[in-house]
Design an enzyme around this catalytic site. Structure first.
Site, PDB file in Angstrom:
ATOM      1  N   ASP A  31      75.683  26.060  68.708  1.00 30.66           N
ATOM      2  CA  ASP A  31      76.778  25.730  69.621  1.00 30.66           C
ATOM      3  C   ASP A  31      76.194  25.140  70.891  1.00 30.66           C
ATOM      4  O   ASP A  31      75.171  25.626  71.390  1.00 30.66           O
ATOM      5  CB  ASP A  31      77.585  26.998  69.938  1.00 30.66           C
ATOM      6  N   HIS A 101      86.096  26.642  61.675  1.00 32.22           N
ATOM      7  CA  HIS A 101      84.685  26.964  61.865  1.00 32.22           C
ATOM      8  C   HIS A 101      84.533  28.409  62.296  1.00 32.22           C
ATOM      9  O   HIS A 101      85.359  28.929  63.028  1.00 32.22           O
ATOM     10  CB  HIS A 101      84.043  26.031  62.898  1.00 32.22           C
ATOM     11  N   HIS A 103      82.472  30.972  64.478  1.00 34.40           N
ATOM     12  CA  HIS A 103      81.506  31.170  65.550  1.00 34.40           C
ATOM     13  C   HIS A 103      80.695  32.385  65.121  1.00 34.40           C
ATOM     14  O   HIS A 103      81.262  33.453  64.875  1.00 34.40           O
ATOM     15  CB  HIS A 103      82.208  31.502  66.874  1.00 34.40           C
TER      16      HIS A 103
END
Length: 123
Positions: A31, A101, A103
């Site tokens: 990220d 998605h 995390h």
């Protein structure tokens, strides 16, 4: 489908990403705004806009996201200590890229609740 997302561009190698895992169906990359010492996004290569768009035909892709998360946890040495995976859905859920998605956050103890903002109970 609508215009391509930033994740489509990463999948297509149009923009760079720090990839930590890739297979036929899944891509995982760091990220750019990490919220933990280890923070990666695990995405299906086939775009599914939101959790609301998961169905019988694409559910295996979602399951694979969790398989990859478990592999990464073992590979990076935090499977035993623990980690958190979060998937946001739509605006109020905090979703900013409309391509599902996970995390994946690790490397420190996670608190609960994850926020301290107290709101009116819904039920």
């Amino acid at each position: 489908m609508t215009d391509s997302t930033i994740f489509d561009k990463i999948i297509n190698k149009e923009i760079p990403a720090d990839v930590v895992y890739e297979d036929e169906h899944t891509l995982a990359f760091k990220d750019i705004n990490p919220q933990a010492p280890f923070h990666v996004l695990v995405i299906p290569k086939q775009r599914i806009a939101t959790i609301n768009d998961v169905n019988e035909e694409n559910a295996h892709l979602v399951g694979n996201l969790y398989v990859v998360a478990a592999k990464l946890a073992k590979q990076h040495g935090f499977a035993e200590d623990g980690y958190r995976v979060v998937m946001n859905c739509n605006e109020h859920g905090g979703q900013t890229v409309y391509h599902i998605h996970l995390h994946m956050l690790a490397g420190q103890a996670m608190g609960w609740p994850p926020y301290q903002n107290k709101k009116k109970e819904l039920f």
